[in-house]
Design a protein around this motif. Structure first.
Motif, PDB file in Angstrom:
ATOM      1  N   ASP A   1     -22.271 -11.332   2.081  1.00 39.19           N
ATOM      2  CA  ASP A   1     -21.412 -10.488   1.301  1.00 39.19           C
ATOM      3  C   ASP A   1     -22.103  -9.813   0.135  1.00 39.19           C
ATOM      4  O   ASP A   1     -23.127 -10.436  -0.098  1.00 39.19           O
ATOM      5  N   ASN A   2     -21.515  -8.753  -0.370  1.00 37.23           N
ATOM      6  CA  ASN A   2     -22.310  -8.241  -1.642  1.00 37.23           C
ATOM      7  C   ASN A   2     -20.984  -7.903  -2.927  1.00 37.23           C
ATOM      8  O   ASN A   2     -19.983  -7.536  -2.583  1.00 37.23           O
TER       9      ASN A   2
ATOM     10  N   LYS B   1     -19.632  -9.033  11.280  1.00 32.86           N
ATOM     11  CA  LYS B   1     -18.968  -8.440   9.788  1.00 32.86           C
ATOM     12  C   LYS B   1     -18.067  -7.241  10.577  1.00 32.86           C
ATOM     13  O   LYS B   1     -18.783  -6.593  11.324  1.00 32.86           O
TER      14      LYS B   1
ATOM     15  N   ASN C   1     -17.723  -5.958  -1.570  1.00 30.75           N
ATOM     16  CA  ASN C   1     -18.147  -5.805   0.078  1.00 30.75           C
ATOM     17  C   ASN C   1     -18.217  -4.355   0.220  1.00 30.75           C
ATOM     18  O   ASN C   1     -18.002  -3.760   1.281  1.00 30.75           O
TER      19      ASN C   1
ATOM     20  N   LYS D   1     -16.259  -4.273   3.946  1.00 34.73           N
ATOM     21  CA  LYS D   1     -16.672  -5.265   4.933  1.00 34.73           C
ATOM     22  C   LYS D   1     -15.595  -6.375   4.798  1.00 34.73           C
ATOM     23  O   LYS D   1     -15.141  -6.612   3.534  1.00 34.73           O
TER      24      LYS D   1
END
Ligand SMILES: [Zn+2]
Length: 934
Positions: A263-264, A346, A458, A287
C-alpha cells in the motif's frame, strides 16, 4: 484489523439482499469439474455448437512471477519450447505437423500466452471426428503438463526466435512499461518481471536453468485442463484419469506465492516519455484489496461484480459526455475496476484518459473532479436504472442464445475460474439471480460502495506521452497540487439531461414491397421495394435470437473529386462523431440503454454500406437507426473539434514513429504520387473542412434506391415486412442506377526498390516485399491465392523463423480485387536484425520462386486444404458468414458459397504453381526496407 471496502460494501447491501448472501454458488451442472489425486483440475463440457469441434486448453497457474532473477524471460521461453518436441511428439516439428495435418492451424488454432501469473496453451476448433484425434490432443496437453523435451540444440535455436520477438515488440509502449513498472510496483516483485524477460538471460542461460523452472512449476497441482466441445464427457474424463496417472502428486512442492503489492499513503507519480510515443495518456489508479477467492464464488461475489460493473460503466459514460465537448482537455476516456495494471494481488478503481498535448494537468483534474463528484453526490437514480437496463440486456441476450454458445466462450470462463477463482454457476442460474436482485440495487447502495473505492490513499498517477522538443510535462509536485486544487473547487451535482423524444419523431409515409421472389440456391427471399431498394432475407437457426444486417451500394469515395479526397476519407465517421437525428452520440447511447440494436456505416473507395445487429425484440430500433443514418446525420462542432485535436496531435507525433514512416514509404512505393492513395499527414488534416465532410456523407448516401440490404438470422418475414415498408421503402429513391467512377488505383509496375534509414530507439530492420499483377477475377483464383498465402505462412515459419532464426514472424497478405477487376497482390512483411537482413530477405523470394517452379510441398499443400475445408464447415453455421455470402451474391452477383467446397477439393498443387508463376512472371516486385539510422 483494517476493513477492506468489500465488507463495507456488503454492509450496505446486506439489508437488501440478506436472505441471498453468504451462499456458495453452485457449479453449472453441465460442467464436469473434478480433481485428480495428483492435484490436476479439469473442466469438461459437452457442447455441439459447432458440431464435431472441440477446444482443448491447459492453464498453468504460473508465469514470469515464478522466475528467479537468473530466469527472467524463461516462463515465456518455456512456452515456446512446448511446441519444439516432447515425449510423445519427439522432434522439433512433430506436434505442429500432426495438428496441422488435421486442419488445426498454428497461430489461428494452436497458440499460447505467458503473463505474470499464468501461462495458457490452447488447441481450438479441433475436428473431433475420430477417437484417435481426441486421444492425440489429450496427449498434447499431457506432454505439455510434464513431458516437454527441452533439448539443448532446440533451446539454442529458440534463443534467436525470442530475441526477434523482443525486437518486434520493442516499440514505445514496451519501453514505457519497462520504465513504469519499477515505479508503480515499487517494493513488489511485479516491478521487475516483464514476461519477455531480459535478452542477456535469454541469449545465455544454461540449459539447466530452464529445466529447473519447468520441473519446479509445471506440476498437476498448478494445472487445469479445460475441454469443451462435441465430445463424450464420461469418456474424456476416463481418458484424462488414465493418461495423467503417470504424473505423481508432487512431493514437497515449492510454494506458489502470490506476491503482494504494498500500500502507499502518499500518491505515487510516474511520468514516462518516449520519442516514438504517439499519444498522451493519463491514468488515475486507486488501489484496493482484491475480493477473496471464497467471496467470489458466493452470491455476494456476483452482486459485488455486478455493482462494480454498473459503477464503472456510469463513470465511463460521464467522462464520455465531457469528452464530446469541444473544450475538453481529453478526447477519450473510460473507467473500470479490476486488476491493478498486471497484479493478481491488488485491484484498482481505474480512470484512464487520452489527453490532448499540453493538457495533462487539466486532464488529471477532470479525472479527479469526476471521481470527487461521485464521492460527494453519488450517481443519480436515472443513471443507475439506465446502467442496469444495459447490463441486464447483455445477460438476457446470453441467456436467449444459451443453447447456441460457441466453445470458446465456455473455455474462457473456465480458464478464468481456474486462474482467477471466479464462480461458474452457468448463465441460467446467473441470469435468474441477477434478475431477482437487480431491483434492489439502487443509487444509494452503489454510492455506498463507490465512496469506499474512491479513497484518498493508495493513489497512483501515471502519465505517458511523446518526448518532443518544447513539450513540457508537469512535475510530480504540480501533479500532486492538482488534487488540492480540485478539492477546493465548488463541485456541483451531476445534471442529467436525457431526451424523452422518440428516435424518429415524425414517421415517414411508408413505401411498399412491389415484388417478392425466392432463390432456392441460397434459401432466400428477395423483396423489391417501391423506391427500387432490394431486401434479401435468410432465416437461420444458428442463434436463437440474433439478426444481422448488411447493406451495399456503389459510389464510395470514387464519386468525390481528387481535391476533396481527405474530406471524403473522413466522411464515414460523420454519424459516429456527431450522432444522428436529434441525438448526439452520447445521447444516443442513453436512449438505447436496455436495447440490443446497433448500426455502423462504412465507405470504401467504390462502395458504401451499413452493418448492423439486433435481437428480435429490437429489430425496429435497428431499422429506425438505419433510417436516421440515411436521412439525418447530425453536426456536432464540439465533438468534431475534439476528435480533430486528437488526430492532429497524433499525426504530429507520428512523424517520428518508425512504423508510420514505413507505411508512408510502402504506400508511395505502391501508388507513386496518386493523390487519392496517400497517407494523411498533418498538413492534410489541417485543411479538413467539417461542413464539406458532412456534405460528402450526404452525397454518398443520397441514393437509397440503389442499395441492397441483407437480413440473416432469426428474422420473421411477417414482422420484418411492415418495418421495411416504414423505414426503408419510405426513403427517397435517388438514382437507382448509381454507379462508382473509375478512378486510378493502379499499383506501380516493374521493379520498385526503396531502402532507407530511419531514426529509432531499438534498432531493427523492417522489410516489405510485394508481388502484384493481374489475374482473372474468379472464385477459383481467389481460392488458389488464399491457399498460396496460407502455404507461405507455413513455409516462412519453417524457413525464416525456425531454420534461420531470422524473425518472430513473416506476415503474408493477399488479395484479388473486384475493382479494378483482377488486381492481385501478395505482400510479405517482417522485422529482423539489421546485421542479418541481407541474408534473410532473399529467402522470401527464393521460396515463392520455388513454388512457381515446382509447386508447393505436398504436406504444406494438404495442411492448407484440410484447414480450408474445416474452416468452411465452421463458417457455414454462422450468421456472420451468411451476411457476407448474401452481400456477394445479391449485390455483386457472385455466388461464393455453392461451389466453394468443390473448388477447394479440386484444387491441385499444379493450380497453385500456375497461379504463382502467372503472378510472379508479370515482373512487378516492390521492395521497401527500413534500416535504423546509425
Ligand atoms: Zn513468444
Amino acid at each position: 484489523m483494517r476493513k477492506s471496502f468489500i465488507f463495507i460494501a456488503l454492509l450496505a447491501i446486506a439489508g437488501l439482499v440478506k436472505a441471498q448472501t453468504m451462499e456458495k454458488l453452485p457449479i453449472d451442472p453441465q460442467v464436469r469439474y473434478g480433481k485428480l489425486e495428483n492435484g490436476l483440475t479439469y473442466y469438461i463440457r459437452h457442447n455441439a455448437y459447432p458440431e464435431k469441434r472441440a477446444n482443448f486448453y491447459i492453464a498453468q497457474k504460473v508465469g514470469s512471477m515464478q522466475e528467479e532473477d537468473n530466469q527472467a524471460g524463461l516462463a515465456h521461453f518455456l512456452e515456446h519450447m512446448a511446441f519444439n518436441g516432447s515425449k510423445n511428439f519427439p522432434g522439433k516439428k512433430t506436434m505442429l505437423n500432426y495438428l496441422e495435418s488435421i486442419g488445426v492451424k498454428f497461430g489461428a488454432n494452436v497458440n499460447a500466452y505467458t503473463s505474470f501469473d499464468e501461462t495458457v496453451y490452447n488447441l481450438d476448433d479441433v475436428p473431433v471426428v475420430r477417437d484417435a484425434i481426441i486421444d492425440s490432443c489429450l496427449m498434447v496437453l499431457h506432454d505439455w503438463s510434464g513431458f516437454i523435451a527441452l533439448k539443448d540444440e532446440q533451446i539454442d535455436e529458440e534463443r534467436l526466435v525470442i530475441k526477434e520477438e523482443w525486437r518486434t515488440r520493442s516499440g514505445a509502449q514496451y519501453r514505457i512499461w519497462d520504465k513504469q513498472l519499477p515505479v508503480i510496483f515499487e517494493g513488489s516483485k511485479y516491478a521487475d518481471r516483464m514476461p519477455i524477460g531480459k535478452m542477456e538471460i535469454v541469449e545465455n542461460f544454461p540449459y539447466q536453468t530452464l529445466r529447473d523452472y519447468y520441473h519446479t512449476w509445471y506440476r498437476p497441482d498448478l494445472q487445469g485442463i479445460v475441454i469443451v466441445g462435441d465430445i463424450n464427457v464420461d469418456e474424456v474424463e476416463a481418458k484424462i484419469k488414465a493418461m495423467w496417472s503417470d504424473i505423481p502428486k508432487p512431493v514437497n512442492p515449492a510454494e506458489r506465492v502470490y506476491f503482494p503489492v504494498p500500500d502507499n499513503d502518499k500518491p505515487i507519480v510516474s511520468v514516462i516519455t518516449d520519442p516514438e510515443a504517439v499519444r498522451t495518456q493519463v491514468t488515475l489508479y486507486i488501489k484496493h484489496d482484491v475480493i477473496p477467492a471464497e467471496t467470489k464464488q458466493t452470491k455476494e461475489g456476483l452482486i459485488i461484480s455486478f455493482i462494480k460493473s454498473l459503477a464503472s460503466n456510469m463513470l465511463s459514460d460521464r467522462l464520455e459526455e465531457i469528452s464530446q465537448k469541444g473544450d475538453a482537455p481529453f478526447a477519450a476516456s473510460y473507467a473500470y475496476d479490476g486488476e491493478f495494471f498486471v497484479s493478481k494481488t491488488k485491484d484498482a478503481w481505474t480512470t484512464i484518459a487520452l489527453s490532448k498535448e499540453g493538457k495533462v494537468d487539466e486532464t488529471l483534474a477532470s479525472l479527479i473532479r469526476e471521481n470527487e463528484r461521485i464521492k460527494r453526490f453519488g450517481y443519480t437514480d436515472a443513471e443507475v436504472e439506465r446502467a442496469k437496463a444495459t447490463l441486464l440486456e447483455q445477460y438476457e441476450n446470453m441467456y436467449n442464445n444459451r443453447n447456441k454458445e460457441l466453445n470458446n466462450r465456455y473455455v474462457q470462463e473456465y480458464v478464468r475460474s481456474f486462474t482467477g477463482d471466479e464462480g461458474i454457476p452457468g448463465i441460467e442460474y446467473e441470469y435468474d439471480f441477477v434478475k431477482k436482485f437487480a431491483p434492489f440495487i439502487n443509487a444509494q447502495a452503489i454510492n455506498a460502495v463507490v465512496k469506499q473505492l474512491i479513497a484518498d490513499k493508495n493513489i497512483i498517477i501515471t502519465v505517458t506521452g511523446p518526448e518532443k522538443e518544447g513539450l513540457v510535462y508537469p512535475t510530480t509536485d504540480e501533479l500532486l497540487n492538482v488534487f488540492k486544487k480540485v478539492e477546493a473547487e465548488n463541485i456541483t451535482a451531476y445534471q442529467e439531461a436525457v431526451s424523452n423524444e422518440p428516435l424518429v419523431s415524425q414517421l415517414p409515409k411508408p413505401g411498399s414491397i412491389v415484388k417478392t421472389e425466392a432463390d432456392n440456391t441460397l434459401g432466400t427471399t428477395i423483396w423489391t421495394l417501391s423506391n427500387g431498394m432490394k431486401v434479401v432475407i435468410k432465416k437461420t437457426d444458428f442463434k436463437d435470437d440474433e439478426i444481422l444486417m448488411s447493406a451495399h451500394a456503389y459510389g464510395g469515395t470514387s464519386i468525390i473529386p481528387d481535391a476533396d479526397i481527405y474530406n471524403a476519407n473522413m466522411a464515414s465517421m460523420v454519424p459516429s462523431v456527431g450522432g444522428i437525428g436529434n441525438f448526439s452520440s452520447t445521447d444516443l447511447k442513453k436512449v438505447l440503454a436496455g436495447k440490443s440494436a446497433n448500426v455502423n456505416n462504412n465507405i470504401s473507395a467504390y462502395t458504401q454500406g451499413f452493418n448492423g445487429s439486433s435481437n428480435m425484440k429490437d429489430l425496429e430500433t435497428m431499422l429506425q437507426l438505419t433510417y436516421l443514418y440515411f436521412t439525418a446525420p447530425r453536426k456536432d462542432e464540439g465533438a468534431y473539434s475534439n476528435i480533430m485535436d486528437l488526430i492532429k496531435n497524433q499525426l504530429k507525433n507520428l512523424t517520428s514513429e518508425p512504423s508510420f514512416i514505413l507505411n508512408i514509404n510502402k504506400t508511395k512505393a505502391m501508388y507513386g504520387d496518386n493523390p487519392r492513395m496517400q497517407v494523411m499527414l498533418l498538413e492534410d488534416a489541417e485543411k479538413l473542412n467539417y461542413d464539406r465532410i458532412i456534405e460528402i456523407y450526404k452525397e454518398i448516401y443520397a441514393n437509397p434506391g440503389s442499395f441492397v440490404f441483407n437480413f440473416v438470422g432469426t428474422v420473421d418475414e411477417a414482422i420484418l415486412k411492415p418495418l421495411v415498408e416504414q423505414y426503408l421503402a419510405s426513403l427517397p429513391s435517388g438514382n437507382k442506377d448509381a454507379k462508382y467512377k473509375n478512378v486510378d488505383s493502379n499499383i506501380r509496375k516493374g521493379h520498385v526498390e526503396n531502402v532507407f534509414e530511419q531514426e529509432m530507439k531499438t534498432p531493427k530492420t523492417s522489410a516489405f516485399e510485394m508481388y502484384s499483377g493481374t489475374l482473372n477475377y474468379e472464385q477459383k483464383n481467389q481460392i488458389a491465392l488464399s491457399a498460396l498465402k496460407q502455404i507461405l505462412d507455413i513455409v516462412y515459419v519453417r524457413t525464416v523463423r525456425e531454420e534461420a532464426g531470422g524473425t518472430y514472424g513473416v506476415g503474408v497478405r493477399s488479395w484479388i480485387s473486384r475493382i479494378p477487376a483482377g488486381q492481385s497482390v501478395l505482400q510479405m512483411s517482417f522485422d529482423t536484425d539489421p546485421e542479418r537482413v541481407a541474408s534473410i530477405t532473399p529467402i522470401i523470394s527464393r521460396e515463392i520462386n520455388k513454388i512457381a517452379e515446382n509447386g508447393p510441398e505436398d504436406t504444406d499443400f494438404l495442411k492448407v486444404k484440410e484447414y480450408m475445408v474445416k474452416k468452411f464447415q465452421e463458417d457455414e453455421k454462422q450468421n456472420g458468414y451468411w451476411v457476407g455470402i448474401l452481400g456477394s451474391k445479391y449485390f455483386y452477383g457472385e455466388d461464393n458459397h455453392s461451389n466453394y467446397l468443390a473448388l477447394v477439393n479440386s484444387l491441385s498443387k499444379n493450380d497453385i504453381k500456375a497461379l504463382t508463376k502467372q503472378l510472379v512472371s508479370q515482373g512487378n516486385h516492390i521492395e521497401v526496407i527500413m534500416n535504423p539510422k546509425k
